[in-house]
Write a protein that holds these residues in place. Sequence first.
Motif, PDB file in Angstrom:
ATOM      1  N   PRO A   6       2.590  -5.591   3.855  1.00 57.03           N
ATOM      2  CA  PRO A   6       2.146  -6.547   4.879  1.00 57.03           C
ATOM      3  C   PRO A   6       2.886  -7.878   4.838  1.00 57.03           C
ATOM      4  CG  PRO A   6       0.273  -5.509   3.812  1.00 57.03           C
ATOM      5  CD  PRO A   6       1.477  -5.147   3.004  1.00 57.03           C
ATOM      6  N   LEU A   7       3.287  -8.317   3.662  1.00 58.87           N
ATOM      7  CA  LEU A   7       3.966  -9.606   3.561  1.00 58.87           C
ATOM      8  C   LEU A   7       5.317  -9.593   4.256  1.00 58.87           C
ATOM      9  CD1 LEU A   7       3.166 -10.529  -0.145  1.00 58.87           C
ATOM     10  CD2 LEU A   7       2.080 -11.404   1.916  1.00 58.87           C
ATOM     11  N   ARG A   8       5.948  -8.444   4.275  1.00 58.71           N
ATOM     12  CA  ARG A   8       7.279  -8.319   4.895  1.00 58.71           C
ATOM     13  C   ARG A   8       7.228  -7.550   6.206  1.00 58.71           C
ATOM     14  NH1 ARG A   8       7.778  -8.319  -0.499  1.00 58.71           N
ATOM     15  NH2 ARG A   8       9.405  -9.625  -1.427  1.00 58.71           N
ATOM     16  N   HIS A   9       6.036  -7.126   6.605  1.00 56.20           N
ATOM     17  CA  HIS A   9       5.880  -6.324   7.822  1.00 56.20           C
ATOM     18  C   HIS A   9       6.839  -5.131   7.787  1.00 56.20           C
ATOM     19  CE1 HIS A   9       4.509  -5.502  11.866  1.00 56.20           C
ATOM     20  NE2 HIS A   9       5.754  -5.405  12.292  1.00 56.20           N
ATOM     21  N   SER A  10       6.895  -4.459   6.648  1.00 56.45           N
ATOM     22  CA  SER A  10       7.802  -3.330   6.501  1.00 56.45           C
ATOM     23  C   SER A  10       7.022  -2.048   6.252  1.00 56.45           C
ATOM     24  CB  SER A  10       8.796  -3.564   5.365  1.00 56.45           C
ATOM     25  OG  SER A  10       8.144  -3.553   4.107  1.00 56.45           O
ATOM     26  N   VAL A  11       7.534  -0.953   6.802  1.00 61.91           N
ATOM     27  CA  VAL A  11       6.939   0.368   6.641  1.00 61.91           C
ATOM     28  C   VAL A  11       8.049   1.354   6.326  1.00 61.91           C
ATOM     29  CG1 VAL A  11       5.663   2.241   7.759  1.00 61.91           C
ATOM     30  CG2 VAL A  11       5.101  -0.128   8.291  1.00 61.91           C
ATOM     31  N   TYR A  23      -6.501   9.370   8.804  1.00 65.48           N
ATOM     32  CA  TYR A  23      -5.242   9.480   8.069  1.00 65.48           C
ATOM     33  C   TYR A  23      -5.437  10.432   6.905  1.00 65.48           C
ATOM     34  CZ  TYR A  23      -0.979   8.299   5.569  1.00 65.48           C
ATOM     35  OH  TYR A  23       0.250   8.372   4.934  1.00 65.48           O
ATOM     36  N   ASN A  24      -4.619  11.458   6.844  1.00 68.43           N
ATOM     37  CA  ASN A  24      -4.678  12.442   5.772  1.00 68.43           C
ATOM     38  C   ASN A  24      -3.494  12.255   4.838  1.00 68.43           C
ATOM     39  OD1 ASN A  24      -7.033  13.825   6.748  1.00 68.43           O
ATOM     40  ND2 ASN A  24      -5.741  14.727   8.339  1.00 68.43           N
ATOM     41  N   GLU A  25      -3.780  11.909   3.605  1.00 68.94           N
ATOM     42  CA  GLU A  25      -2.728  11.671   2.633  1.00 68.94           C
ATOM     43  C   GLU A  25      -2.142  12.980   2.149  1.00 68.94           C
ATOM     44  OE1 GLU A  25      -2.044   9.167  -1.531  1.00 68.94           O
ATOM     45  OE2 GLU A  25      -3.973   9.143  -0.500  1.00 68.94           O
ATOM     46  N   ALA A  26      -0.821  13.121   2.294  1.00 67.88           N
ATOM     47  CA  ALA A  26      -0.156  14.373   1.898  1.00 67.88           C
ATOM     48  C   ALA A  26      -0.009  14.429   0.386  1.00 67.88           C
ATOM     49  CB  ALA A  26       1.195  14.458   2.568  1.00 67.88           C
ATOM     50  N   GLN A  34      -2.226   0.565   9.202  1.00 70.40           N
ATOM     51  CA  GLN A  34      -2.805   0.002   7.991  1.00 70.40           C
ATOM     52  C   GLN A  34      -4.305   0.304   7.910  1.00 70.40           C
ATOM     53  OE1 GLN A  34      -3.052  -4.301   7.729  1.00 70.40           O
ATOM     54  NE2 GLN A  34      -2.388  -4.235   5.598  1.00 70.40           N
ATOM     55  N   ALA A  35      -4.995   0.151   9.034  1.00 69.73           N
ATOM     56  CA  ALA A  35      -6.441   0.408   9.054  1.00 69.73           C
ATOM     57  C   ALA A  35      -6.753   1.870   8.749  1.00 69.73           C
ATOM     58  CB  ALA A  35      -7.017   0.018  10.411  1.00 69.73           C
ATOM     59  N   LEU A  36      -5.951   2.774   9.278  1.00 66.73           N
ATOM     60  CA  LEU A  36      -6.182   4.200   9.043  1.00 66.73           C
ATOM     61  C   LEU A  36      -5.834   4.596   7.611  1.00 66.73           C
ATOM     62  CD1 LEU A  36      -4.738   5.622  12.385  1.00 66.73           C
ATOM     63  CD2 LEU A  36      -7.134   5.760  11.641  1.00 66.73           C
ATOM     64  N   ALA A  37      -4.699   4.089   7.113  1.00 66.06           N
ATOM     65  CA  ALA A  37      -4.206   4.534   5.806  1.00 66.06           C
ATOM     66  C   ALA A  37      -4.965   3.915   4.638  1.00 66.06           C
ATOM     67  CB  ALA A  37      -2.712   4.220   5.682  1.00 66.06           C
ATOM     68  N   MET A  66       0.841  -1.187   0.000  1.00 64.87           N
ATOM     69  CA  MET A  66       0.000   0.000   0.000  1.00 64.87           C
ATOM     70  C   MET A  66       0.884   1.247   0.000  1.00 64.87           C
ATOM     71  SD  MET A  66      -3.026   1.099   2.678  1.00 64.87           S
ATOM     72  CE  MET A  66      -1.957   0.920   4.104  1.00 64.87           C
ATOM     73  N   GLU A  67       0.586   2.163  -0.887  1.00 65.00           N
ATOM     74  CA  GLU A  67       1.299   3.424  -0.941  1.00 65.00           C
ATOM     75  C   GLU A  67       0.302   4.565  -0.804  1.00 65.00           C
ATOM     76  OE1 GLU A  67       3.791   3.636  -4.370  1.00 65.00           O
ATOM     77  OE2 GLU A  67       5.055   1.956  -3.749  1.00 65.00           O
ATOM     78  N   ARG A  68       0.547   5.407   0.165  1.00 62.11           N
ATOM     79  CA  ARG A  68      -0.296   6.576   0.426  1.00 62.11           C
ATOM     80  C   ARG A  68       0.627   7.780   0.597  1.00 62.11           C
ATOM     81  NH1 ARG A  68      -3.356   3.243  -0.931  1.00 62.11           N
ATOM     82  NH2 ARG A  68      -5.272   2.492   0.085  1.00 62.11           N
ATOM     83  N   GLY A  69       0.822   8.505  -0.476  1.00 60.56           N
ATOM     84  CA  GLY A  69       1.727   9.644  -0.420  1.00 60.56           C
ATOM     85  C   GLY A  69       3.138   9.181  -0.103  1.00 60.56           C
ATOM     86  N   GLN A  70       3.691   9.650   1.017  1.00 59.89           N
ATOM     87  CA  GLN A  70       5.056   9.289   1.411  1.00 59.89           C
ATOM     88  C   GLN A  70       5.115   7.955   2.162  1.00 59.89           C
ATOM     89  OE1 GLN A  70       7.558  11.016   0.416  1.00 59.89           O
ATOM     90  NE2 GLN A  70       6.543  12.878  -0.294  1.00 59.89           N
ATOM     91  N   LEU A  71       3.954   7.357   2.414  1.00 60.77           N
ATOM     92  CA  LEU A  71       3.894   6.108   3.178  1.00 60.77           C
ATOM     93  C   LEU A  71       3.874   4.900   2.256  1.00 60.77           C
ATOM     94  CD1 LEU A  71       3.381   4.604   5.939  1.00 60.77           C
ATOM     95  CD2 LEU A  71       0.929   4.840   5.417  1.00 60.77           C
ATOM     96  N   ARG A  72       4.675   3.891   2.610  1.00 56.41           N
ATOM     97  CA  ARG A  72       4.655   2.618   1.891  1.00 56.41           C
ATOM     98  C   ARG A  72       4.621   1.496   2.922  1.00 56.41           C
ATOM     99  NH1 ARG A  72       7.819  -1.544  -0.487  1.00 56.41           N
ATOM    100  NH2 ARG A  72       7.255  -1.960  -2.676  1.00 56.41           N
ATOM    101  N   MET A  73       3.623   0.599   2.800  1.00 59.01           N
ATOM    102  CA  MET A  73       3.470  -0.522   3.723  1.00 59.01           C
ATOM    103  C   MET A  73       3.420  -1.832   2.944  1.00 59.01           C
ATOM    104  SD  MET A  73       0.637   0.929   6.469  1.00 59.01           S
ATOM    105  CE  MET A  73       1.132  -0.301   7.702  1.00 59.01           C
TER     106      MET A  73
END
Length: 233
Positions: free
Chosen positions: A145-150, A230-233, A168-171, A136-143
């Motif tokens: 789940p398979l690798r538990h990486s943020v 969560y507010n996407e920049a 994850q739930a918010l984004a 999942m990518e939301r602006g500057q955020l990348r998550m």
Amino acid sequence: MARIALVDDDRNILTSVAMTLEAEGFEVETYNDGQSAYDAFTRKMPDMAVLDIKMPRMDGMDLLQRIRQKTSMPVIFLTSKDDEIDEVLGLRMGADDYVKKPFSQRLLVERIRALLRRQEAIATGEVAVTEETKIMERGQLRMDPLRHSVTWKGLDVSLTVTEFMLLQALAQRPGFVKSRDQLMDVAYDDQVYVDDRTIDSHIKRLRKKMRSVDDEFSAIETLYGIGYRYNEA
């Protein structure tokens, strides 16, 4: 078979809880002070730790702080009934849950199983068979789940299982409000009761971690009396 570390200076608790967990099929390691546990953890980390707060040589807070420098494995605190300040501080430092003494061993087993299920779901990508398994990518955020990486702005952020699932739930739906009850449903099984303060503490810890890589991070907004967004920049 999950390896559970029990750390408490009360030998009666260590003995009785260890017997219960072993009967439930867990492999159990016991330590009666924080320093002994930490020395063992530096050699091999368990799958989960259950920590008392007040212990000799190294207390639970210090042990948690050192654990979090090395791993995001689930951690449950055992707290006395009057340790409300310690509960909040522990959650802010990165504990996933807490159980008050005296406690039902059945309740502790259920909370251990709930955290392990959530960790396994994230590790295997079985959080869901839909959007939650995808990067999942939301602006500057990348998550992932398979690798538990943020990552935020390309920088790694180490989150606990609970923090990951809340973010994850918010984004997933930027701009939409999630109430505390909805976030509780995300982070905990139905049979586990937590109060609003627990969710608030996890969110504060989550914000602190994001601000450790970007002191201007403000994507998680508090709507007082309502919840979080969560507010996407």
